[in-house]
Design an enzyme around this catalytic site. Structure first.
Site, mmCIF file in Angstrom:
data_model
loop_
_atom_site.group_PDB
_atom_site.id
_atom_site.type_symbol
_atom_site.label_atom_id
_atom_site.label_comp_id
_atom_site.label_asym_id
_atom_site.label_seq_id
_atom_site.Cartn_x
_atom_site.Cartn_y
_atom_site.Cartn_z
ATOM 1 N N THR A 17 9.861 2.769 -5.175
ATOM 2 C CA THR A 17 8.965 1.760 -5.756
ATOM 3 C C THR A 17 8.337 2.295 -7.035
ATOM 4 O OG1 THR A 17 8.440 1.078 -3.492
ATOM 5 C CG2 THR A 17 7.040 0.199 -5.220
ATOM 6 N N ARG A 21 9.877 10.313 -5.203
ATOM 7 C CA ARG A 21 8.853 10.969 -4.374
ATOM 8 C C ARG A 21 9.508 11.659 -3.200
ATOM 9 N NH1 ARG A 21 3.985 6.502 -4.288
ATOM 10 N NH2 ARG A 21 3.824 6.417 -6.556
ATOM 11 N N SER A 112 1.037 9.757 -6.087
ATOM 12 C CA SER A 112 -0.014 8.758 -5.942
ATOM 13 C C SER A 112 -0.963 9.042 -4.784
ATOM 14 C CB SER A 112 0.643 7.384 -5.793
ATOM 15 O OG SER A 112 -0.331 6.414 -5.825
ATOM 16 N N HIS A 113 -0.976 8.142 -3.820
ATOM 17 C CA HIS A 113 -1.925 8.221 -2.714
ATOM 18 C C HIS A 113 -1.401 9.086 -1.579
ATOM 19 C CE1 HIS A 113 1.066 5.187 -2.260
ATOM 20 N NE2 HIS A 113 0.924 5.272 -0.953
ATOM 21 N N LYS A 125 7.808 10.399 -12.321
ATOM 22 C CA LYS A 125 8.077 9.013 -12.725
ATOM 23 C C LYS A 125 8.195 8.950 -14.239
ATOM 24 C CE LYS A 125 4.707 5.985 -12.614
ATOM 25 N NZ LYS A 125 3.799 4.866 -12.341
ATOM 26 N N ASP A 276 -7.472 6.753 -6.098
ATOM 27 C CA ASP A 276 -6.488 7.531 -5.354
ATOM 28 C C ASP A 276 -6.054 8.801 -6.091
ATOM 29 O OD1 ASP A 276 -5.079 6.296 -7.383
ATOM 30 O OD2 ASP A 276 -3.243 6.154 -6.205
ATOM 31 N N ASP A 278 -3.691 9.631 -8.200
ATOM 32 C CA ASP A 278 -3.399 9.599 -9.641
ATOM 33 C C ASP A 278 -4.234 8.581 -10.415
ATOM 34 O OD1 ASP A 278 -2.036 7.531 -8.354
ATOM 35 O OD2 ASP A 278 -0.483 7.439 -9.888
ATOM 36 N N ASP A 280 -4.678 5.244 -10.146
ATOM 37 C CA ASP A 280 -4.328 3.855 -10.448
ATOM 38 C C ASP A 280 -4.799 2.875 -9.385
ATOM 39 O OD1 ASP A 280 -2.454 4.636 -8.603
ATOM 40 O OD2 ASP A 280 -0.696 4.170 -9.825
ATOM 41 N N ARG A 281 -5.103 3.371 -8.195
ATOM 42 C CA ARG A 281 -5.578 2.450 -7.147
ATOM 43 C C ARG A 281 -7.096 2.406 -7.115
ATOM 44 N NH1 ARG A 281 -1.778 2.536 -1.902
ATOM 45 N NH2 ARG A 281 0.206 2.528 -3.003
ATOM 46 N N THR A 343 7.088 -6.234 -4.971
ATOM 47 C CA THR A 343 6.181 -5.092 -4.956
ATOM 48 C C THR A 343 6.625 -4.059 -5.987
ATOM 49 O OG1 THR A 343 5.617 -5.398 -2.648
ATOM 50 C CG2 THR A 343 5.379 -3.169 -3.525
ATOM 51 N N GLU A 362 -2.153 -6.121 -6.814
ATOM 52 C CA GLU A 362 -1.346 -5.959 -5.618
ATOM 53 C C GLU A 362 -2.242 -5.660 -4.425
ATOM 54 O OE1 GLU A 362 2.742 -4.108 -6.273
ATOM 55 O OE2 GLU A 362 1.381 -2.796 -7.347
ATOM 56 N N GLU A 363 -1.736 -6.068 -3.256
ATOM 57 C CA GLU A 363 -2.477 -5.804 -2.020
ATOM 58 C C GLU A 363 -2.654 -4.307 -1.792
ATOM 59 O OE1 GLU A 363 -0.731 -4.165 0.496
ATOM 60 O OE2 GLU A 363 1.041 -4.181 -0.799
ATOM 61 N N SER A 364 -1.776 -3.501 -2.374
ATOM 62 C CA SER A 364 -1.824 -2.060 -2.165
ATOM 63 C C SER A 364 -2.882 -1.403 -3.049
ATOM 64 C CB SER A 364 -0.447 -1.454 -2.443
ATOM 65 O OG SER A 364 -0.031 -1.765 -3.762
ATOM 66 N N LYS A 375 -1.414 -0.039 -13.084
ATOM 67 C CA LYS A 375 -2.665 -0.457 -12.485
ATOM 68 C C LYS A 375 -3.709 0.605 -12.796
ATOM 69 C CE LYS A 375 -1.140 1.044 -7.881
ATOM 70 N NZ LYS A 375 0.295 1.320 -7.993
ATOM 71 N N ARG A 495 6.035 -2.336 6.823
ATOM 72 C CA ARG A 495 4.760 -3.003 6.541
ATOM 73 C C ARG A 495 4.846 -4.457 6.987
ATOM 74 N NH1 ARG A 495 2.576 0.987 3.725
ATOM 75 N NH2 ARG A 495 3.439 1.799 1.767
#
Ligand code: G16
Length: 542
Positions: A17, A21, A112-113, A125, A276, A278, A280-281, A343, A362-364, A375, A495
């Protein structure tokens, strides 16, 4: 000075995504990083003499990989490499720096998270010149290259000092170590009315920002405490640590439990937020209320015009398919376009570039705008502070008023983690095999309106993306979505996204899981998830 090193392909270097990773020990295999980085460079064209931005979230192995990339980018012929001091730069800041300096692209080092440390996760990335994650046609080409790579090139030089600001050279390539916060903070100062937010803090408004021992600490300290006057100590866990202090840097009520408990308790400050690994969240919690990412997107879109950067209004909103339909209600009321994408933030890039949308989410736990192509956690916090500064109401009241106006989309995500891949596939297959026969069927009061395997046709470049999640839509607006995560590193993560729309404010006070009980029961029945996975309950409910 440039060494050409023979190598052999590794299996499975397929970006998911959001980049490649894997567990740290996988990345630590000799040539694993080099193969992937060379595959990126081999896929790109026309970067000779141009600028590459490099930064990571500081997790374990960050510094070693930065050194490899600097030496390989120089060998590949980039003219300048801007690298964050200490190898650090948040994901949205990388995007901002690429855009500000017209760089050719950038490399973000992060998972990320996902947890960090010697046994944790790592990731690489590639971002393109618009500042956003490379689209699928590039990531597919990179993956294809990893399968045939036979050599990589690296400058044979000692490690570069990445801790001192300033310029050094590798051959003809300038390596510029930059302050990772400065450009980003300057951009935020242009988008938001810092005076208004300063006044809010001056009036006694209190806040806690949990940086989760990850990258946003230095950003949040400089912007919130130094520039906006939030009290010293507002930002907690503000030093980025290679293992995030042993925590899971995913800003949700489960992993940011200390913050959640504080915000629900008697001594809660006015506002709480977290970001998070990195940066972005985001997590938004008012005193006594967790704001779901889907609601946060809708509320921010409805209020964006309060910030100077968006004073002219927004052109449209985009959300990933599993994200709740709360934003659709806002778009409808505002008379702007709403786009439903698969997503992955990369799907927003074209819509933003074409100015079809201004705000995405996004929901995430991701929200962002056309200011960058990622984000942006701290951006979301600053937009929330903007609306709190203008409205001077508790978050709880703002959210309740939003629901009263637009209706409430009860929403929850049930994650089944580390499921054996065959079992996860069996669950998806069980649902997929019923897709065509579901419409018209009733489950108690829930009647299926339509069901499909979500496919996206990009209206800007005409590309198609198939198999992006299974949707079951009910006549009363409820919805179930099944999807396999593309960011996990252990087995499969299944999910299940659950949603119910409720227009009547008299029914807006129900506890979320209780409100969704019928939908949850159908989701389990349809998929046989418990029998197939052996898990009676999900691993994480958010
Ligand atoms: C990444 C992507 C997001 C996506 C998220 C969840 O986030 O950038 O666009 O929503 O993964 O993906 P999945 O459901 O496939 O695990 P991040 O914050 O991990 O970069």
């Amino acid at each position: 000075m440039i060494r050409t090193v023979p190598t052999q392909p590794f299996d499975g270097q397929k970006p998911g995504t959001s980049g490649l990773r894997k567990k740290v020990p996988v990345f630590q295999q000799p040539h694993y990083v080099e193969n992937f980085v060379q595959s990126i460079f081999d896929t790109l064209e026309g970067f000779a003499g141009k600028t590459l931005v490099v930064g990571g979230d500081g997790r374990f192995y960050n510094r070693e990989v930065v050194q490899k990339i600097l030496k390989m980018a120089a060998a590949a012929g980039f003219g300048r490499i801007k690298v964050g001091q200490g190898g650090l730069m948040s994901t949205p800041a990388v995007s901002a720096v690429i855009r500000k300096y017209g760089a050719f692209g950038g490399i973000v080092l992060s998972a990320s998270h996902n947890p960090g440390g010697p046994e944790g996760d790592f990731g690489i990335k590639y971002n393109i010149g618009n500042g956003g994650p490379a689209p699928e046609k590039i990531t597919d080409a990179i993956f294809a290259r990893t399968k045939s790579i036979s050599e990589f090139k690296i400058a044979d030089v000692p490690d570069i000092d990445i801790d001192q600001l300033g310029e050094t050279k590798i051959g003809d390539t300038v390596v510029e170590v930059v302050d990772p916060v400065a450009d980003y903070a300057e951009l935020m100062g242009k988008l938001f009315d810092f005076d208004a937010i300063r006044d809010l803090f001056k009036s006694g408004f209190t806040m806690r920002f949990d940086a989760m021992s990850a990258i946003t600490g230095p950003y949040a300290r400089r912007i919130l405490e130094d520039q906006l006057g939030a009290a010293a100590g507002t930002v907690v866990n503000s030093t980025p640590l290679p293992d995030f202090g042993g925590h899971h840097p995913d800003p949700n009520p489960v992993n940011a439990k200390d913050l959640y408990d504080l915000m629900m308790g008697p001594n809660a400050p006015d506002f709480g937020a977290a970001s998070d690994g990195d940066g972005d969240r985001n997590l938004i919690i008012g005193r006594g209320i967790f704001v779901t990412p889907s609601d946060s997107l809708a509320i921010l879109a409805a209020h964006a015009h309060l910030a100077p950067g968006y004073a002219k209004g927004i052109s449209g909103i985009a959300r990933s398919m599993p994200t709740s339909l709360a934003a659709d209600q806002v778009a409808k009321a505002m008379g702007v376009g709403i786009y439903e994408t698969p997503t992955g933030w990369k799907f927003f890039g074209n819509l933003l570039d074409a100015d079809r949308v201004t705000i995405c989410g996004e929901e995430s736990a991701g929200t962002g705008s056309n200011h960058v192509r990622e984000k942006d956690g701290l951006w979301a916090v600053l937009l929330w502070l903007t609306l709190l500064a203008k409205r001077r109401q508790p978050t709880l009241d703002i959210v309740r008023e939003h629901w009263a106006k637009y209706g409430r989309n009860y929403y929850s995500r049930h994650d089944y983690e580390a499921v054996p891949t065959e079992a996860a596939n069996a669950v998806m297959e069980a649902v997929r095999s019923q897709i065509t026969s579901l419409p018209g069927k009733s489950f108690g009061a829930l009647k299926v309106k339509s069901a499909d395997d979500f496919a996206y046709h990009d209206p800007v470049d005409g590309s198609d993306s198939k198999n992006q999640g299974l949707r079951v839509l009910f006549e009363n607006g409820s919805r179930i979505v099944y999807r396999l995560s593309g960011t996990g590193t252990e087995g499969a993560t299944l999910r299940v996204y659950l949603e119910r729309y409720e227009a009547d404010p008299a029914h807006h006070g129900i506890e979320t899981q209780a409100a969704l009980a019928d939908v949850i029961a159908v989701a389990r029945q349809l998929s046989g998830i418990a029998e197939k996975t052996g898990m009676a309950e999900p691993s994480v409910v958010t």
